[in-house]
Scaffold this motif. Structure first.
Motif, PDB file in Angstrom:
ATOM      1  N   UNK A   1      10.433   5.422  11.122  1.00  0.00           N
ATOM      2  CA  UNK A   1      10.826   4.100  11.587  1.00  0.00           C
ATOM      3  C   UNK A   1      10.099   3.086  10.712  1.00  0.00           C
ATOM      4  N   UNK A   2      10.867   2.431   9.855  1.00  0.00           N
ATOM      5  CA  UNK A   2      10.271   1.458   8.936  1.00  0.00           C
ATOM      6  C   UNK A   2      10.090   0.130   9.668  1.00  0.00           C
TER       7      UNK A   2
ATOM      8  N   UNK B   1      16.137   0.259   2.423  1.00  0.00           N
ATOM      9  CA  UNK B   1      16.860   1.157   1.513  1.00  0.00           C
ATOM     10  C   UNK B   1      15.942   1.613   0.377  1.00  0.00           C
ATOM     11  N   UNK B   2      15.089   0.712  -0.079  1.00  0.00           N
ATOM     12  CA  UNK B   2      14.141   1.100  -1.136  1.00  0.00           C
ATOM     13  C   UNK B   2      13.180   2.155  -0.586  1.00  0.00           C
ATOM     14  N   UNK B   3      12.729   1.934   0.638  1.00  0.00           N
ATOM     15  CA  UNK B   3      11.818   2.905   1.259  1.00  0.00           C
ATOM     16  C   UNK B   3      12.533   4.251   1.446  1.00  0.00           C
ATOM     17  N   UNK B   4      13.804   4.200   1.823  1.00  0.00           N
ATOM     18  CA  UNK B   4      14.567   5.451   1.991  1.00  0.00           C
ATOM     19  C   UNK B   4      14.677   6.206   0.656  1.00  0.00           C
ATOM     20  N   UNK B   5      14.793   5.472  -0.437  1.00  0.00           N
ATOM     21  CA  UNK B   5      14.839   6.142  -1.751  1.00  0.00           C
ATOM     22  C   UNK B   5      13.487   6.777  -2.077  1.00  0.00           C
ATOM     23  N   UNK B   6      12.434   6.096  -1.700  1.00  0.00           N
ATOM     24  CA  UNK B   6      11.071   6.567  -1.982  1.00  0.00           C
ATOM     25  C   UNK B   6      10.734   7.809  -1.154  1.00  0.00           C
TER      26      UNK B   6
ATOM     27  N   UNK C   1       0.813  -1.225   0.000  1.00  0.00           N
ATOM     28  CA  UNK C   1       0.000   0.000   0.000  1.00  0.00           C
ATOM     29  C   UNK C   1       0.843   1.271   0.000  1.00  0.00           C
ATOM     30  N   UNK C   2       2.166   1.131  -0.066  1.00  0.00           N
ATOM     31  CA  UNK C   2       3.014   2.318   0.104  1.00  0.00           C
ATOM     32  C   UNK C   2       2.932   3.303  -1.060  1.00  0.00           C
TER      33      UNK C   2
END
Ligand code: NAP
Length: 208
Positions: free
Chosen positions: A90-91, A117-122, A75-76
Protein backbone atom coordinates in the motif's frame (compact mmCIF):
# COMPACT_ATOMS: atom_id res chain seq x y z
CA UNK A 1 -6.16 -11.41 3.58
CA UNK A 2 -8.63 -10.68 6.31
CA UNK A 3 -8.61 -7.07 7.46
CA UNK A 4 -8.45 -8.24 11.06
CA UNK A 5 -5.20 -10.14 10.78
CA UNK A 6 -1.69 -8.75 10.81
CA UNK A 7 -0.02 -6.14 8.62
CA UNK A 8 3.47 -4.77 8.18
CA UNK A 9 4.29 -1.06 8.17
CA UNK A 10 7.58 0.07 6.67
CA UNK A 11 8.47 3.47 8.12
CA UNK A 12 7.86 4.38 11.75
CA UNK A 13 7.67 8.16 11.54
CA UNK A 14 4.57 10.37 11.77
CA UNK A 15 2.58 8.44 9.16
CA UNK A 16 3.76 4.92 9.99
CA UNK A 17 3.07 5.21 13.72
CA UNK A 18 -0.33 6.88 13.10
CA UNK A 19 -1.30 3.95 10.83
CA UNK A 20 -0.06 1.59 13.56
CA UNK A 21 -2.18 3.28 16.25
CA UNK A 22 -5.27 3.20 14.04
CA UNK A 23 -4.67 -0.46 13.20
CA UNK A 24 -4.25 -1.33 16.88
CA UNK A 25 -7.58 0.37 17.66
CA UNK A 26 -9.13 -1.85 14.98
CA UNK A 27 -7.64 -4.99 16.54
CA UNK A 28 -5.08 -5.52 13.78
CA UNK A 29 -1.63 -6.77 14.77
CA UNK A 30 1.17 -4.61 13.42
CA UNK A 31 4.82 -5.30 12.79
CA UNK A 32 6.73 -2.14 12.00
CA UNK A 33 10.23 -1.28 10.81
CA UNK A 34 12.43 1.72 10.17
CA UNK A 35 16.12 2.23 9.50
CA UNK A 36 16.72 1.38 13.17
CA UNK A 37 16.98 -2.00 14.83
CA UNK A 38 14.06 -3.19 16.97
CA UNK A 39 15.97 -2.40 20.15
CA UNK A 40 16.80 1.11 18.90
CA UNK A 41 13.09 1.65 18.19
CA UNK A 42 11.92 0.51 21.62
CA UNK A 43 11.53 3.88 23.32
CA UNK A 44 10.11 5.54 20.17
CA UNK A 45 7.43 2.85 19.84
CA UNK A 46 6.58 2.96 23.55
CA UNK A 47 5.61 6.58 22.94
CA UNK A 48 4.04 6.48 19.49
CA UNK A 49 2.84 2.95 18.73
CA UNK A 50 3.00 0.90 21.91
CA UNK A 51 1.08 -2.05 20.50
CA UNK A 52 3.24 -2.49 17.41
CA UNK A 53 6.03 -5.04 17.30
CA UNK A 54 9.33 -3.85 15.89
CA UNK A 55 11.09 -5.97 13.28
CA UNK A 56 14.09 -5.47 11.04
CA UNK A 57 13.21 -3.72 7.77
CA UNK A 58 14.22 -6.73 5.68
CA UNK A 59 11.75 -8.88 7.65
CA UNK A 60 8.79 -6.51 7.33
CA UNK A 61 6.80 -8.81 5.02
CA UNK A 62 7.31 -12.01 7.04
CA UNK A 63 3.97 -13.58 7.90
CA UNK A 64 1.83 -10.82 6.40
CA UNK A 65 0.07 -10.38 3.06
CA UNK A 66 0.13 -6.59 3.09
CA UNK A 67 2.72 -3.93 3.88
CA UNK A 68 1.97 -0.22 4.22
CA UNK A 69 4.78 1.82 2.71
CA UNK A 70 5.37 4.94 4.82
CA UNK A 71 8.97 5.76 3.92
CA UNK A 72 9.76 9.18 2.37
CA UNK A 73 10.13 8.87 -1.39
CA UNK A 74 13.64 10.27 -1.21
CA UNK A 75 14.66 7.24 0.89
CA UNK A 76 13.17 4.57 -1.36
CA UNK A 77 16.56 3.79 -2.89
CA UNK A 78 17.35 2.04 0.39
CA UNK A 79 14.25 -0.17 0.36
CA UNK A 80 15.15 -3.42 -1.34
CA UNK A 81 12.39 -4.65 -3.68
CA UNK A 82 12.82 -8.24 -2.50
CA UNK A 83 11.76 -7.26 1.04
CA UNK A 84 8.27 -6.62 -0.36
CA UNK A 85 8.11 -9.27 -3.09
CA UNK A 86 4.84 -11.23 -3.46
CA UNK A 87 2.97 -8.90 -1.11
CA UNK A 88 0.37 -6.21 -1.51
CA UNK A 89 2.19 -2.91 -1.00
CA UNK A 90 0.00 0.00 0.00
CA UNK A 91 1.80 3.08 -1.27
CA UNK A 92 0.97 5.84 1.21
CA UNK A 93 3.81 8.09 0.07
CA UNK A 94 3.87 11.58 -1.43
CA UNK A 95 6.46 13.93 -2.75
CA UNK A 96 6.90 17.02 -0.64
CA UNK A 97 7.62 20.15 -2.66
CA UNK A 98 11.22 19.91 -3.80
CA UNK A 99 12.03 16.69 -1.96
CA UNK A 100 15.02 15.26 -3.82
CA UNK A 101 14.16 11.93 -5.40
CA UNK A 102 16.24 8.97 -6.55
CA UNK A 103 17.10 9.21 -10.25
CA UNK A 104 14.81 6.29 -11.21
CA UNK A 105 11.94 8.12 -9.52
CA UNK A 106 12.65 11.42 -11.31
CA UNK A 107 12.91 9.60 -14.64
CA UNK A 108 9.65 7.73 -14.09
CA UNK A 109 7.75 10.92 -13.23
CA UNK A 110 9.32 12.71 -16.19
CA UNK A 111 8.03 9.94 -18.47
CA UNK A 112 4.48 10.81 -17.36
CA UNK A 113 3.82 8.07 -14.80
CA UNK A 114 2.07 8.76 -11.50
CA UNK A 115 4.25 8.32 -8.42
CA UNK A 116 2.60 4.98 -7.56
CA UNK A 117 3.18 3.70 -11.08
CA UNK A 118 6.86 4.52 -10.69
CA UNK A 119 6.89 2.68 -7.38
CA UNK A 120 5.13 -0.29 -9.03
CA UNK A 121 7.91 -0.41 -11.64
CA UNK A 122 10.54 -0.30 -8.89
CA UNK A 123 8.81 -3.14 -6.99
CA UNK A 124 7.84 -5.41 -9.91
CA UNK A 125 7.13 -8.49 -7.78
CA UNK A 126 4.72 -6.63 -5.50
CA UNK A 127 1.11 -5.65 -6.08
CA UNK A 128 1.08 -1.90 -5.52
CA UNK A 129 -2.06 -0.07 -4.44
CA UNK A 130 -2.27 3.66 -3.74
CA UNK A 131 -4.08 4.44 -0.49
CA UNK A 132 -3.95 6.52 2.70
CA UNK A 133 -1.48 9.05 1.26
CA UNK A 134 -3.95 11.94 1.35
CA UNK A 135 -4.93 11.48 5.01
CA UNK A 136 -2.66 13.27 7.49
CA UNK A 137 -1.40 11.59 10.62
CA UNK A 138 -3.51 14.02 12.63
CA UNK A 139 -6.66 12.84 10.84
CA UNK A 140 -5.70 9.21 11.47
CA UNK A 141 -6.02 9.88 15.19
CA UNK A 142 -9.18 11.98 14.91
CA UNK A 143 -12.38 10.48 16.26
CA UNK A 144 -14.53 8.77 13.64
CA UNK A 145 -17.47 10.98 12.72
CA UNK A 146 -20.93 9.91 11.66
CA UNK A 147 -20.12 10.30 7.97
CA UNK A 148 -16.80 8.58 7.47
CA UNK A 149 -14.18 10.50 5.51
CA UNK A 150 -13.50 9.08 2.05
CA UNK A 151 -10.14 7.54 1.21
CA UNK A 152 -8.91 6.44 -2.20
CA UNK A 153 -7.90 2.86 -2.99
CA UNK A 154 -6.37 2.95 -6.47
CA UNK A 155 -5.30 -0.32 -8.09
CA UNK A 156 -5.05 -1.89 -11.52
CA UNK A 157 -6.41 -5.15 -10.14
CA UNK A 158 -9.74 -5.00 -8.28
CA UNK A 159 -9.02 -8.27 -6.47
CA UNK A 160 -6.05 -6.54 -4.86
CA UNK A 161 -8.03 -3.37 -4.13
CA UNK A 162 -10.62 -5.26 -2.10
CA UNK A 163 -8.45 -6.32 0.86
CA UNK A 164 -6.96 -2.82 0.95
CA UNK A 165 -10.46 -1.32 0.96
CA UNK A 166 -11.32 -3.60 3.89
CA UNK A 167 -8.26 -2.35 5.75
CA UNK A 168 -9.08 1.29 4.99
CA UNK A 169 -12.59 0.74 6.33
CA UNK A 170 -11.23 -0.86 9.52
CA UNK A 171 -9.08 2.22 10.06
CA UNK A 172 -12.26 4.34 10.07
CA UNK A 173 -12.46 5.64 6.48
CA UNK A 174 -14.87 5.11 3.60
CA UNK A 175 -12.90 3.47 0.77
CA UNK A 176 -13.47 4.74 -2.77
CA UNK A 177 -12.02 2.25 -5.24
CA UNK A 178 -10.42 3.70 -8.37
CA UNK A 179 -9.89 1.07 -11.02
CA UNK A 180 -6.39 2.08 -12.03
CA UNK A 181 -3.23 2.70 -10.10
CA UNK A 182 -2.67 5.84 -12.18
CA UNK A 183 -5.84 7.37 -10.69
CA UNK A 184 -3.88 7.84 -7.49
CA UNK A 185 -2.54 11.06 -9.04
CA UNK A 186 -5.93 12.62 -8.14
CA UNK A 187 -4.97 12.54 -4.46
CA UNK A 188 -1.36 13.65 -4.73
CA UNK A 189 -0.21 16.92 -3.06
CA UNK A 190 -1.82 19.96 -4.68
CA UNK A 191 -5.08 18.18 -5.55
CA UNK A 192 -8.40 19.32 -3.99
CA UNK A 193 -8.77 16.52 -1.43
CA UNK A 194 -5.18 16.17 -0.38
CA UNK A 195 -5.39 16.59 3.39
CA UNK A 196 -8.91 17.94 2.92
CA UNK A 197 -11.87 15.81 4.06
CA UNK A 198 -14.21 14.58 1.35
CA UNK A 199 -17.32 12.46 1.24
CA UNK A 200 -17.28 9.34 -0.92
CA UNK A 201 -19.43 11.17 -3.46
CA UNK A 202 -17.05 14.15 -3.66
CA UNK A 203 -13.98 11.97 -3.99
CA UNK A 204 -15.62 9.71 -6.59
CA UNK A 205 -16.46 12.80 -8.67
CA UNK A 206 -12.85 13.96 -8.44
CA UNK A 207 -11.70 10.62 -9.84
CA UNK A 208 -13.82 10.86 -12.98
N1 NAP B 1 3.01 12.69 7.95
C1 NAP B 1 1.80 12.48 7.42
O1 NAP B 1 0.76 13.00 7.94
C2 NAP B 1 1.62 11.59 6.23
C3 NAP B 1 0.35 11.11 5.92
C4 NAP B 1 0.19 10.28 4.81
C5 NAP B 1 1.30 9.94 4.05
N2 NAP B 1 2.53 10.42 4.39
C6 NAP B 1 3.68 10.04 3.55
O2 NAP B 1 4.37 9.00 4.22
C7 NAP B 1 5.77 9.10 3.95
C8 NAP B 1 6.49 9.21 5.29
O3 NAP B 1 6.10 10.44 5.91
P1 NAP B 1 6.35 10.72 7.46
O4 NAP B 1 5.76 12.04 7.72
O5 NAP B 1 5.93 9.56 8.30
O6 NAP B 1 7.96 10.82 7.51
P2 NAP B 1 8.89 10.74 8.77
O7 NAP B 1 8.15 11.17 9.99
O8 NAP B 1 10.15 11.45 8.40
O9 NAP B 1 9.22 9.17 8.94
C9 NAP B 1 9.89 8.45 7.95
C10 NAP B 1 10.13 7.03 8.44
O10 NAP B 1 10.70 6.28 7.36
C11 NAP B 1 11.78 5.51 7.87
N3 NAP B 1 12.72 5.15 6.82
C12 NAP B 1 13.51 5.95 6.06
N4 NAP B 1 14.25 5.21 5.20
C13 NAP B 1 13.91 3.90 5.44
C14 NAP B 1 14.34 2.66 4.91
N5 NAP B 1 15.25 2.60 3.93
N6 NAP B 1 13.83 1.52 5.42
C15 NAP B 1 12.90 1.57 6.41
N7 NAP B 1 12.45 2.72 6.96
C16 NAP B 1 12.95 3.87 6.47
C17 NAP B 1 12.40 6.42 8.92
O11 NAP B 1 13.23 5.63 9.74
P3 NAP B 1 13.93 6.19 11.08
O12 NAP B 1 12.79 6.40 12.05
O13 NAP B 1 14.83 5.10 11.48
O14 NAP B 1 14.61 7.47 10.68
C18 NAP B 1 11.14 6.95 9.59
O15 NAP B 1 10.67 6.03 10.56
C19 NAP B 1 5.95 10.35 3.07
O16 NAP B 1 6.03 9.97 1.73
C20 NAP B 1 4.69 11.15 3.33
O17 NAP B 1 4.32 11.97 2.24
C21 NAP B 1 2.71 11.23 5.45
Amino acid sequence: MSSSSRIGILGAGRAGTAFARAAARAGIDVQIASTRTPSQMRYHLMQYAPQARAVQAENIAEGVDLVLLAVPQEDLDDVEPEWLAHRIVVDATNRWENEPLPLWFEEGLASGLSSSEVIAQRFPDSQVVKALNHISHWAMDAPVTEEARAAIVAADDVSVAEPVAALVRSLGFEPVIAESLAAGRHTEPGTPYFNVPATAEQLSRELL
